[in-house]
Enzyme design. Structure first.
Site, PDB file in Angstrom:
ATOM      1  N   ASN A   9      39.866  45.471  43.922  1.00 16.82           N
ATOM      2  CA  ASN A   9      39.970  44.324  44.824  1.00 16.82           C
ATOM      3  C   ASN A   9      41.417  44.295  45.314  1.00 16.82           C
ATOM      4  O   ASN A   9      42.311  43.887  44.573  1.00 16.82           O
ATOM      5  CB  ASN A   9      39.621  43.033  44.063  1.00 16.82           C
ATOM      6  N   TRP A  10      41.601  44.749  46.534  1.00 12.64           N
ATOM      7  CA  TRP A  10      42.972  44.867  47.059  1.00 12.64           C
ATOM      8  C   TRP A  10      43.578  43.513  47.422  1.00 12.64           C
ATOM      9  O   TRP A  10      44.752  43.407  47.695  1.00 12.64           O
ATOM     10  CB  TRP A  10      42.980  45.784  48.290  1.00 12.64           C
ATOM     11  N   LYS A  11      42.730  42.489  47.494  1.00 12.55           N
ATOM     12  CA  LYS A  11      43.183  41.155  47.932  1.00 12.55           C
ATOM     13  C   LYS A  11      43.879  41.297  49.289  1.00 12.55           C
ATOM     14  O   LYS A  11      43.488  42.170  50.066  1.00 12.55           O
ATOM     15  CB  LYS A  11      44.070  40.525  46.850  1.00 12.55           C
ATOM     16  N   HIS A  98      35.167  34.682  44.090  1.00  7.68           N
ATOM     17  CA  HIS A  98      36.430  34.969  43.391  1.00  7.68           C
ATOM     18  C   HIS A  98      37.193  33.654  43.168  1.00  7.68           C
ATOM     19  O   HIS A  98      37.162  32.763  44.011  1.00  7.68           O
ATOM     20  CB  HIS A  98      37.272  35.954  44.208  1.00  7.68           C
ATOM     21  N   GLU A 100      40.186  32.961  43.438  1.00  3.20           N
ATOM     22  CA  GLU A 100      41.151  32.624  44.496  1.00  3.20           C
ATOM     23  C   GLU A 100      40.446  31.949  45.664  1.00  3.20           C
ATOM     24  O   GLU A 100      40.997  31.059  46.316  1.00  3.20           O
ATOM     25  CB  GLU A 100      41.916  33.888  44.927  1.00  3.20           C
ATOM     26  N   GLU A 170      35.744  37.067  35.208  1.00  5.03           N
ATOM     27  CA  GLU A 170      37.177  37.028  35.478  1.00  5.03           C
ATOM     28  C   GLU A 170      37.779  35.725  34.951  1.00  5.03           C
ATOM     29  O   GLU A 170      37.785  34.711  35.664  1.00  5.03           O
ATOM     30  CB  GLU A 170      37.437  37.127  36.990  1.00  5.03           C
ATOM     31  N   GLY A 176      46.137  38.285  37.519  1.00  2.00           N
ATOM     32  CA  GLY A 176      47.481  38.425  38.077  1.00  2.00           C
ATOM     33  C   GLY A 176      48.581  37.931  37.158  1.00  2.00           C
ATOM     34  O   GLY A 176      49.723  37.749  37.579  1.00  2.00           O
ATOM     35  N   SER A 216      43.919  41.453  34.993  1.00  2.00           N
ATOM     36  CA  SER A 216      44.997  42.291  34.464  1.00  2.00           C
ATOM     37  C   SER A 216      44.495  43.530  33.733  1.00  2.00           C
ATOM     38  O   SER A 216      45.105  43.970  32.759  1.00  2.00           O
ATOM     39  CB  SER A 216      45.931  41.473  33.555  1.00  2.00           C
ATOM     40  N   GLY A 237      42.550  44.172  40.252  1.00  2.89           N
ATOM     41  CA  GLY A 237      43.439  43.679  41.311  1.00  2.89           C
ATOM     42  C   GLY A 237      44.664  44.570  41.421  1.00  2.89           C
ATOM     43  O   GLY A 237      44.607  45.675  41.966  1.00  2.89           O
ATOM     44  N   GLY A 238      45.764  44.102  40.872  1.00  9.58           N
ATOM     45  CA  GLY A 238      47.059  44.777  40.990  1.00  9.58           C
ATOM     46  C   GLY A 238      47.022  46.282  40.754  1.00  9.58           C
ATOM     47  O   GLY A 238      47.560  47.057  41.562  1.00  9.58           O
TER      48      GLY A 238
HETATM   49  P1  13P Z   1      44.537  41.467  38.555  1.00 11.34           P
HETATM   50  O1  13P Z   1      43.962  42.775  38.115  1.00 11.34           O
HETATM   51  O2  13P Z   1      45.699  41.631  39.497  1.00 11.34           O
HETATM   52  O3  13P Z   1      44.807  40.546  37.428  1.00 11.34           O
HETATM   53  O4  13P Z   1      43.398  40.768  39.455  1.00 11.34           O
HETATM   54  C1  13P Z   1      42.123  40.689  38.952  1.00 11.34           C
HETATM   55  C2  13P Z   1      41.238  40.199  40.024  1.00 11.34           C
HETATM   56  O5  13P Z   1      41.365  39.088  40.490  1.00 11.34           O
HETATM   57  C3  13P Z   1      40.203  41.123  40.515  1.00 11.34           C
HETATM   58  O6  13P Z   1      39.315  40.474  41.363  1.00 11.34           O
END
Ligand code: 13P
Length: 255
Positions: A9-11, A98, A100, A170, A176, A216, A237-238
């Site tokens: 998930n590149w956000k 998600h 967010e 999640e 994050g 994470s 994510g990251g």
């Molecule tokens: P991180 O891996 O950056 O914690 O993000 C997880 C995430 O929100 C995947 O959708």
């Protein structure tokens, strides 16, 4: 045996230039053994076309998805993108619910439920994210929150449609933050989610559904998380923004 599913998930990361560079890196590090794993990336809308271009004919098996879609099929919804548009653009998956989206954009379970149905109607596979906040965990409300999100978001989704759905657990406090859930905590939630899906649907659905962990996950902790009985993959994510880290996670999923 459920096939492991690793999805990036590149956000809101990935200009065209960055998308080219990152996918070039992933293609360069690709190993044929990764075919054992279902792999996808979800870049921003603007990079979907380029991503498909960069991945086709390169000997890799990586699907492309989106990070959101709207619940309506078309019309006066300025700024929104429909599920059909995403499917037509070549997306296989769409991330929905998600945290967010829930917190920053005020999405509730009812809207997420409508989005899921719209996505299913055009053959787009939803990755439904659920998870508790730090406060809810402290108050011992984790199970209650997970069950509420599951039942509300999946309302009206039938057994056949469930074959199209992936669940991503999640925990909001792990996203994050660099604070991963321990393998034990994650496994506990995953096993709870699977057992509730068994009650909402049936044992076949429960045993077949893919439940990813997100929060994470990185090259260092992926192996331990992925070896848990009910952890079928990761929503990253990251670490998905780094070709080496992302391929190392895929590698861990081949074991
Ligand atoms: P991180 O891996 O950056 O914690 O993000 C997880 C995430 O929100 C995947 O959708």
């Amino acid at each position: 045996m459920r096939r492991k599913f690793i999805c990036g998930n590149w956000k809101m990361n990935g200009t065209l230039e960055e998308t080219s560079a990152l996918l070039g890196g992933i293609v360069g590090l690709w190993d044929d053994a990764y075919r054992k794993v279902e792999v996808a990336i979800c870049p921003p809308f603007t990079s979907i076309g380029l991503a498909l271009d960069k991945l086709s004919g390169r000997g890799v098996q990586i699907a492309v998805g989106a990070q959101n879609c709207y619940s309506e099929t078309k019309g006066a919804f300025t700024g929104e993108v429909s599920a059909r548009m995403l499917a037509e653009a070549g997306c296989t998956y769409v991330i929905l619910g998600h945290s967010e989206r829930r917190t920053i954009f005020n999405e509730n379970n009812e809207l997420i439920n409508r989005k899921i149905k719209t996505a299913l109607n055009v053959g787009l596979k939803p990755i439904l994210c659920i998870g508790e906040t730090h406060e809810e965990r402290e108050l011992a409300q984790t199970y209650e929150v997970l069950l509420h999100q599951l039942t509300q978001c999946l309302r009206g989704v039938d057994v056949t449609q469930m074959k199209m759905i992936t669940i991503a657990y999640e925990p909001v406090w792990a996203i994050g933050t660099g604070r991963t859930a321990t393998a034990e905590i994650a496994q506990d939630s995953h096993s709870y989610i699977r057992s509730e899906i068994g009650k909402l649907y049936d044992e076949t659905v429960a045993s077949q559904i893919t439940i990813q962990y997100g929060g994470s996950m990185n090259a260092a902790n992926a192996a331990e998380l992925l070896e848990q009985t009910d952890i079928d993959g990761g929503l990253i994510g990251g670490a998905s923004l780094d070709a080496k880290a992302f391929t190392a996670i895929i590698e861990a999923a081949t074991k």
